[in-house]
Design a protein around this motif. Structure first.
Motif, short mmCIF file in Angstrom:
data_model
loop_
_atom_site.label_atom_id
_atom_site.label_comp_id
_atom_site.label_asym_id
_atom_site.label_seq_id
_atom_site.Cartn_x
_atom_site.Cartn_y
_atom_site.Cartn_z
N LYS A 296 0.80 -1.07 -0.09
CA LYS A 296 -0.03 0.08 0.08
C LYS A 296 0.75 1.19 0.07
CE LYS A 296 -3.64 2.33 2.27
NZ LYS A 296 -3.26 3.57 2.22
N GLU A 297 2.03 1.41 0.85
CA GLU A 297 2.90 2.28 0.82
C GLU A 297 3.46 2.60 -0.49
OE1 GLU A 297 7.12 4.01 3.12
OE2 GLU A 297 6.05 1.80 3.37
N PHE A 298 3.94 1.44 -1.18
CA PHE A 298 4.49 1.69 -2.46
C PHE A 298 3.43 2.43 -3.42
CE2 PHE A 298 5.51 -0.25 -6.85
CZ PHE A 298 6.61 0.57 -7.02
N HIS A 299 2.19 1.73 -3.54
CA HIS A 299 0.92 2.13 -4.36
C HIS A 299 0.76 3.60 -3.83
CE1 HIS A 299 -3.27 3.16 -5.05
NE2 HIS A 299 -3.23 2.41 -5.91
N ASP A 300 0.81 4.18 -2.71
CA ASP A 300 0.41 5.46 -2.37
C ASP A 300 1.55 6.50 -3.12
OD1 ASP A 300 -1.86 4.82 -1.29
OD2 ASP A 300 -1.00 4.74 0.66
N HIS A 301 2.95 6.10 -2.94
CA HIS A 301 4.18 6.84 -3.42
C HIS A 301 3.68 6.85 -5.14
CE1 HIS A 301 5.54 6.99 0.33
NE2 HIS A 301 6.49 6.21 0.42
N VAL A 302 3.48 5.75 -5.70
CA VAL A 302 3.30 5.92 -7.18
C VAL A 302 2.36 6.73 -7.43
CG1 VAL A 302 2.70 4.35 -9.06
CG2 VAL A 302 4.23 3.47 -7.40
N VAL A 303 1.01 6.60 -6.86
CA VAL A 303 -0.12 7.75 -7.08
C VAL A 303 0.25 9.05 -6.98
CG1 VAL A 303 -2.29 8.44 -6.26
CG2 VAL A 303 -1.91 5.97 -6.72
N GLU A 304 1.08 9.53 -5.77
CA GLU A 304 1.65 10.85 -5.52
C GLU A 304 2.71 11.32 -6.73
OE1 GLU A 304 3.91 13.56 -2.34
OE2 GLU A 304 3.29 11.31 -1.77
N GLY A 305 3.45 10.28 -7.01
CA GLY A 305 4.51 10.49 -8.24
C GLY A 305 3.74 10.79 -9.42
N LEU A 306 2.75 9.94 -9.87
CA LEU A 306 2.04 10.27 -11.20
C LEU A 306 1.26 11.51 -11.18
CD1 LEU A 306 0.24 6.76 -11.64
CD2 LEU A 306 2.10 7.91 -13.02
N LEU A 307 0.75 12.06 -10.04
CA LEU A 307 0.21 13.33 -9.84
C LEU A 307 1.06 14.51 -10.02
CD1 LEU A 307 -2.46 12.80 -6.85
CD2 LEU A 307 -3.07 13.24 -9.31
N SER A 308 2.25 14.31 -9.54
CA SER A 308 3.38 15.17 -9.79
C SER A 308 3.75 15.40 -11.08
CB SER A 308 4.51 14.99 -8.99
OG SER A 308 3.92 14.98 -7.45
N ALA A 309 3.76 14.21 -11.77
CA ALA A 309 4.42 14.13 -13.06
C ALA A 309 3.51 14.51 -14.18
CB ALA A 309 4.75 12.67 -13.21
N ALA A 310 2.17 14.46 -13.91
CA ALA A 310 1.07 14.65 -14.79
C ALA A 310 1.25 16.03 -15.71
CB ALA A 310 -0.06 14.41 -14.55
N PRO A 311 1.11 17.23 -14.78
CA PRO A 311 1.38 18.39 -15.31
C PRO A 311 2.66 18.55 -16.30
CG PRO A 311 0.79 18.80 -13.09
CD PRO A 311 1.51 17.04 -13.22
N ILE A 312 3.88 18.11 -15.66
CA ILE A 312 4.95 18.02 -16.39
C ILE A 312 4.86 17.45 -17.95
CG2 ILE A 312 7.59 17.45 -16.44
CD1 ILE A 312 7.01 17.79 -13.38
N LEU A 313 4.08 16.21 -17.90
CA LEU A 313 4.15 15.38 -18.88
C LEU A 313 3.21 16.23 -19.97
CD1 LEU A 313 3.16 11.80 -17.72
CD2 LEU A 313 5.24 12.57 -18.84
N LEU A 314 2.20 16.86 -19.54
CA LEU A 314 1.30 17.80 -20.40
C LEU A 314 2.01 18.86 -20.84
CD1 LEU A 314 -2.17 17.60 -18.51
CD2 LEU A 314 -1.54 16.32 -20.61
N ILE A 315 2.80 19.43 -20.11
CA ILE A 315 3.64 20.78 -20.66
C ILE A 315 4.57 20.11 -21.86
CG2 ILE A 315 5.25 22.69 -19.84
CD1 ILE A 315 3.92 22.77 -17.26
N THR A 316 5.32 19.07 -21.13
CA THR A 316 6.36 18.78 -22.20
C THR A 316 5.67 18.19 -23.53
OG1 THR A 316 7.72 17.78 -20.53
CG2 THR A 316 8.18 16.87 -22.55
N GLY A 317 4.60 17.42 -23.54
CA GLY A 317 3.93 17.21 -24.86
C GLY A 317 3.59 18.39 -25.65
N ALA A 318 2.92 19.37 -24.96
CA ALA A 318 2.52 20.59 -25.70
C ALA A 318 3.64 21.07 -26.16
CB ALA A 318 1.60 21.46 -24.66
N GLY A 319 5.01 21.18 -25.55
CA GLY A 319 6.07 21.82 -26.19
C GLY A 319 6.41 21.22 -27.23
#
Length: 452
Positions: A296-319
């Motif tokens: 569960k701890e690993f799952h929670d960290h992955v979810v947090e990482g995905l939430l943090s990475a999402a805006p960067i992925l979108l900005i990178t893709g738009a760039g």
């Protein structure tokens, strides 16, 4: 001339829409891509096709790497690994060089951890050391902030430099980007430390929020909240093992074949691919999990990482979409013929990134946007070689740290957690980032004289 005026208008649109209109950079870059397509009179069907391809291509190359790097950073942040790294550096350097110690701690911690998070995590340690060594909190804050800022801007797997490298076609040369980035980042960290030392003996009044400044007891309490801290090997391995694998993978494909041509070569090439290397790093980071329910701890960290990475992925893709549109316009040929005679080379991406950073505040947006903008012009600027592209990433990085002021979230993190009055923060932190940017582009220019 009209081509250049359209380009200037596009940059102005990105800046104004993200600052005045508070439009998310993803939408601003996507809108700029469509506007550019129509302004340069491209066929409407071609515009949509190119934007889709540009968005997908850049994320296909670099998206997984950004996500894995972000998840590793979250695990290191939540496990107390940053505290272990800091204490390891203090043991190695002692307490004789307080600002140097803080700069190196920041330099190491910010390779996987965002500079904002790194400063928050290490704030109590910084204040405790300042009290113990009887050194100005302002000097220690600037040393830590500029150390964090240096690797955050120049060294993968931080998302900004990874995205810039992807935009410039360096997804298979991240080892070289890391190696050069570590050098340029070290110079800029030392430049920041040099400026921090100007405040080392000054008694500067800090803002009073009714609470005492954190001292050694508060740092002990912070450590206690993490429970049992990881060992130095556990803390550093998830960062440096992937970096080592990526660098070895880059060396393995040298024409001289330093590792031969057998299974060792094929293994290093496989393990040196950024996605595989960061998966190894993620596996090592899993040894830092310490709750009773590690799954569960690993799952929670992955979810947090995905939430943090999402805006960067979108900005990178738009760039990537914006860059793809610019690539098929006649702008590259026109600017190339104009700029080649000026001999400004690496200074052009530096100036564009610095203008974007200073205007809209985000280092990541400045890195992504400038790299997308510059990618079609590399041939005309004389930078269309592997090392030319690497140095272009560094030049953009130097611009993307120039300067941090009131429109930058990191400026407010440093100011508020250090209790610096805003006027003092401008003299200390903002000027420090200006000096870092200038030191960075001078270093990149000197490297270009030797390597290009």
């Amino acid at each position: 001339m009209l081509l250049v005026m359209i380009l200037v208008a596009l940059i102005a649109f990105i800046v104004l829409s993200t600052t005045r209109l508070k439009l998310h950079p993803f939408l601003a870059l996507l809108a700029a891509a469509f506007i550019a397509g129509f302004a340069y009179q491209l066929p409407s069907a071609e515009i949509v096709k190119t934007i889709n391809a540009g968005f997908g291509n850049i994320l296909g190359y670099i998206g997984i790497v950004i996500v894995l790097g972000t998840i590793i950073g979250v695990i290191l942040e939540r496990s107390g690994a940053a505290i272990t790294m800091a204490e390891t550096v203090i043991k190695l350097l002692g307490e004789r060089f307080p600002t140097l110690t803080m700069s190196i701690i920041g330099y190491l911690v910010s390779i996987p951890v965002f500079c904002d998070s790194g400063f928050v995590i290490l704030n109590s340690l910084k204040n405790a050391l300042a009290a113990r060594m009887k050194v100005s909190v302002v000097a220690m804050s600037v040393a830590l902030a500029t150390g964090l800022y240096a690797t955050h801007t120049f060294v993968p797997p931080t998302p900004g430099p990874i995205a810039a490298a992807g935009n410039l076609g360096l997804e298979n040369s991240l080892g070289l980007v890391i190696a050069v980035g570590l050098v340029v980042a070290f110079v800029t960290a030392m430049a920041g430390m040099w400026w921090a030392n100007r405040f080392i003996g000054k008694d500067i009044a800090l803002e009073d929020d009714g609470l005492p400044l954190p001292a050694a007891e508060d740092f002990a309490e912070l450590k206690a909240r993490y429970g049992k801290l990881p060992s130095a090997f556990q803390a550093f391995a998830p960062i440096f093992v992937p970096i080592l694998l990526i660098c070895l993978g880059s060396i393995a494909v040298f024409p001289s074949k330093p590792f031969g041509e057998g299974i060792v070569l094929s293994s290093l090439i496989f393990l040196g691919q950024p996605v595989v290397a960061l998966l190894v790093g993620l596996a090592l980071a899993c040894t830092l999990l310490k709750s009773a329910d590690k799954r569960k701890e690993f799952h929670d960290h992955v979810v947090e990482g995905l939430l943090s990475a999402a805006p960067i992925l979108l900005i990178t893709g738009a760039g990537g979409a914006f860059g793809a549109i610019l690539k098929i316009t006649p702008l590259g040929d026109y600017l190339g013929s104009t700029l080649s005679g000026l001999g400004i080379g690496l200074f052009m991406p530096f100036v564009v990134a610095a203008a974007l950073k200073s205007a809209q505040g985000s280092t990541t947006v400045a890195l992504v946007t400038t790299s997308a903008l510059v990618a079609p012009l590399l041939g005309q600027l004389g930078l269309d070689s592997e090392m030319g592209r690497v140095l272009t990433v560094m030049a953009i990085g130097a611009g993307a740290m120039t300067v941090s002021h009131a429109n930058d979230s990191f400026f407010w993190v440093v100011t508020q957690f250090s209790r610096m009055p805003v006027a003092v923060a401008y003299r200390a932190q903002t000027v420090a980032t200006l000096i870092q940017g200038i030191a960075g582009i001078i270093t990149v220019w000197l490297l270009s004289l030797v390597l290009l």
